[in-house]
Motif scaffolding. Sequence first.
Motif, mmCIF file in Angstrom:
data_model
loop_
_atom_site.group_PDB
_atom_site.id
_atom_site.type_symbol
_atom_site.label_atom_id
_atom_site.label_comp_id
_atom_site.label_asym_id
_atom_site.label_seq_id
_atom_site.Cartn_x
_atom_site.Cartn_y
_atom_site.Cartn_z
ATOM 1 N N GLY A 117 -42.541 11.046 79.727
ATOM 2 C CA GLY A 117 -42.368 9.368 79.945
ATOM 3 C C GLY A 117 -41.140 9.341 80.933
ATOM 4 O O GLY A 117 -41.554 8.392 82.012
ATOM 5 N N PRO A 161 -43.079 13.615 83.935
ATOM 6 C CA PRO A 161 -44.288 14.113 83.017
ATOM 7 C C PRO A 161 -43.898 15.600 82.786
ATOM 8 O O PRO A 161 -44.414 15.789 81.231
ATOM 9 C CB PRO A 161 -45.048 14.477 84.532
ATOM 10 C CG PRO A 161 -44.726 13.681 85.579
ATOM 11 C CD PRO A 161 -43.280 13.508 85.198
ATOM 12 N N SER A 194 -43.727 7.308 82.908
ATOM 13 C CA SER A 194 -44.882 6.452 82.158
ATOM 14 C C SER A 194 -44.419 5.793 80.971
ATOM 15 O O SER A 194 -43.722 6.528 80.037
ATOM 16 C CB SER A 194 -46.167 7.476 81.853
ATOM 17 O OG SER A 194 -46.919 6.897 80.949
ATOM 18 N N GLU A 253 -46.021 4.527 78.783
ATOM 19 C CA GLU A 253 -47.054 4.633 77.664
ATOM 20 C C GLU A 253 -46.534 6.111 76.830
ATOM 21 O O GLU A 253 -46.418 6.336 75.766
ATOM 22 C CB GLU A 253 -48.456 4.842 77.991
ATOM 23 C CG GLU A 253 -49.156 3.592 78.313
ATOM 24 C CD GLU A 253 -48.884 2.861 79.569
ATOM 25 O OE1 GLU A 253 -48.362 3.571 80.449
ATOM 26 O OE2 GLU A 253 -49.039 1.635 79.889
ATOM 27 N N GLN A 254 -46.117 7.011 77.768
ATOM 28 C CA GLN A 254 -45.816 8.250 77.448
ATOM 29 C C GLN A 254 -44.507 8.315 76.725
ATOM 30 O O GLN A 254 -44.216 8.969 75.730
ATOM 31 C CB GLN A 254 -45.781 9.299 78.527
ATOM 32 C CG GLN A 254 -47.263 9.749 78.977
ATOM 33 C CD GLN A 254 -47.332 10.736 79.990
ATOM 34 O OE1 GLN A 254 -46.234 10.886 80.873
ATOM 35 N NE2 GLN A 254 -48.207 11.532 80.100
ATOM 36 N N SER A 257 -43.312 9.247 73.219
ATOM 37 C CA SER A 257 -42.310 10.246 72.830
ATOM 38 C C SER A 257 -40.964 9.724 71.859
ATOM 39 O O SER A 257 -40.942 10.473 70.983
ATOM 40 C CB SER A 257 -41.607 10.566 74.275
ATOM 41 O OG SER A 257 -42.319 11.500 75.032
#
Length: 217
Positions: free
Chosen positions: A138, A141, A174, A176-177, A181
């Motif tokens: 997030g 990577p 990110s 979304e990530q 998380s």
Amino acid sequence: MRETSPAPTILTWVVGPLQTSIYAIACTRTNEAVLIDAGGQAQTVLKDLKDQELTLKAVWQTHAHIDHIAGLPEIAQASGVPVYMHPDDMPLYRAAPQQAQMFGFAALGDLPPIDHDLSDGQTLKVGDLQAEVLHVPGHSPGSVGFYFKELGLFFGGDVLFAGSIGRVDLPGSSIEQMRASLERLKQLPDATQVLPGHGPATTIGQEKRYNPFMQGF
């Protein structure tokens, strides 16, 4: 009755222009230690470890942003210990000179090779201590955290802070990530102490109650 292991030794340094927190955790029986992020002040870190009679065995990187690796060339060269990092952060690692220029860091020496790839669910040990690698992307990577379940400790890098989270507007980050998380971190016990890459320590329970980003964003 199972004998309780002594509490580990934990050293903390706040380094560099971004006030990055780096840590060493050591087994009190063996005096073996690992450095979690080599963000700077290499000579101070190495001297403090020596003064505490701790033997550095490895560097575990939470991620490859410049403020977390600025001391890595000097520490790796001086100690010869292996470096661990998640392979998804290799592009950031290779771009360290550009990162240094962007954020006003001094030019780095030659970056050491990454000796061991980290992966989600991997078990790492230092002396009698055992950590699970949690891949929590997030902020970057390949961001990871090191979860010492028996100790109730989570070294999380720049994923979760007291009252905030790591930036998600940088190359490779990110939203979304990060959301995924944070949802994963909510599953850790509330009493788990979080030692972040910036700012004060906190707990999972504290952040679930008061951190707006843990409520959704």
